[in-house]
Design an enzyme around this catalytic site. Sequence first.
Site, mmCIF file in Angstrom:
data_model
loop_
_atom_site.group_PDB
_atom_site.id
_atom_site.type_symbol
_atom_site.label_atom_id
_atom_site.label_comp_id
_atom_site.label_asym_id
_atom_site.label_seq_id
_atom_site.Cartn_x
_atom_site.Cartn_y
_atom_site.Cartn_z
ATOM 1 N N PHE A 181 0.666 -1.378 -0.040
ATOM 2 C CA PHE A 181 0.008 -0.098 -0.199
ATOM 3 C C PHE A 181 1.071 1.301 -0.062
ATOM 4 C CE2 PHE A 181 -3.099 -2.977 1.638
ATOM 5 C CZ PHE A 181 -4.319 -2.492 1.126
ATOM 6 N N ASP A 182 0.582 2.309 -0.672
ATOM 7 C CA ASP A 182 1.005 3.766 -0.688
ATOM 8 C C ASP A 182 0.328 4.234 0.376
ATOM 9 O OD1 ASP A 182 2.270 6.089 -1.691
ATOM 10 O OD2 ASP A 182 0.309 6.491 -2.373
ATOM 11 N N LEU A 183 0.863 5.279 1.105
ATOM 12 C CA LEU A 183 0.339 5.924 2.122
ATOM 13 C C LEU A 183 -0.475 7.210 1.938
ATOM 14 C CD1 LEU A 183 0.033 5.870 5.438
ATOM 15 C CD2 LEU A 183 2.312 7.386 5.287
ATOM 16 N N ASP A 184 0.042 8.120 1.478
ATOM 17 C CA ASP A 184 -0.733 9.216 1.068
ATOM 18 C C ASP A 184 -1.666 9.038 0.023
ATOM 19 O OD1 ASP A 184 0.960 10.902 3.049
ATOM 20 O OD2 ASP A 184 2.346 11.261 1.953
ATOM 21 N N ILE B 123 -0.757 -0.947 -4.655
ATOM 22 C CA ILE B 123 -1.873 -0.394 -4.428
ATOM 23 C C ILE B 123 -1.586 1.179 -4.183
ATOM 24 C CG2 ILE B 123 -4.200 0.167 -3.289
ATOM 25 C CD1 ILE B 123 -3.754 -3.095 -2.244
#
Length: 305
Positions: free
Chosen positions: A13-16, A172
């Site tokens: 997963f990306d964060l922002d 993602i």
Amino acid sequence: MKALPKDLRYLLFDLDGTLTDSAEGILRCVQYALEQCGTPEPDAEKLRPFIGPPPLDSFQEFCGMPPARAAFAVEQYRKRFSTVGLLENAVYDGIPELLEKLREHGYVLAVATSKPEVYTLRILEHFDLFKYFTAVAGCDIHRAGETKADMIRLALRQLGLPEQEPPQTVMIGDRKHDVLGAKECRVPCIGVRYGYAEAGELEQYGADWVTDSVETLGNVFLPKSRQASSNYGIGVDGRVGMYVEEKNRSWCSSSAANDQRAVTIECASDATEPYAFKDVVYQRLIELCTDICKRNGKTKLLWLG
């Protein structure tokens, strides 16, 4: 769009813009940095391209700063971000519940972000998300030039996976940088439109799949039915599929008394006598049982038969 592989297990997963809505903190910190550089920008909306990529790149690309000036801007940005900006942030609705369900379904979760790791860890811990992730990969705050692909490779190393074309893995994220980084590592990518991408950006840069909301993202991975012949199945080639959540009873459970205590696994055998299991099936069965035990706090696994 391509069909989603059926044996996915590792979700990066990306964060922002994917897990958290961090626009307020990022934009205010960019405004602060520009003020310190003598080029204030009162309209925060004009700065939205800063959300996602590394700030050093953005100050050069969007503000036309030479490298030394951009480095100074990044210092000012981080001065505010490290004390105030990182918590001017919010978790997207439904994300904690989604992460919980993904874990219950046996997915292994990781974060791969261009945000410095020191900030990433603080954000995940503040919002009680850290507990869901097996690996967290963010950039080194003292090292310039790290790319999204570098962060994906770091996450893959932490998971013990190959850095190129890892099996059962998907990225993602919400921006072109997530898509391009995934492509560099030969990892399929799911783009989420609820983040900060401009209209058509994810499709333009070649996201393998695109989804519109946290709910529809969950539907990609989580089966709608709670009935199946077993919780897991292992194919003749060793690929693992989850049919129903571990907490839900499958048709193979011996009795209702086993509900939420028994996990059932079906293994494919040769189609001819003596109907033996291949070595790859045995190996994956052991790996799967070990993983189930670890996630459920079991310290001993007895192998009978």
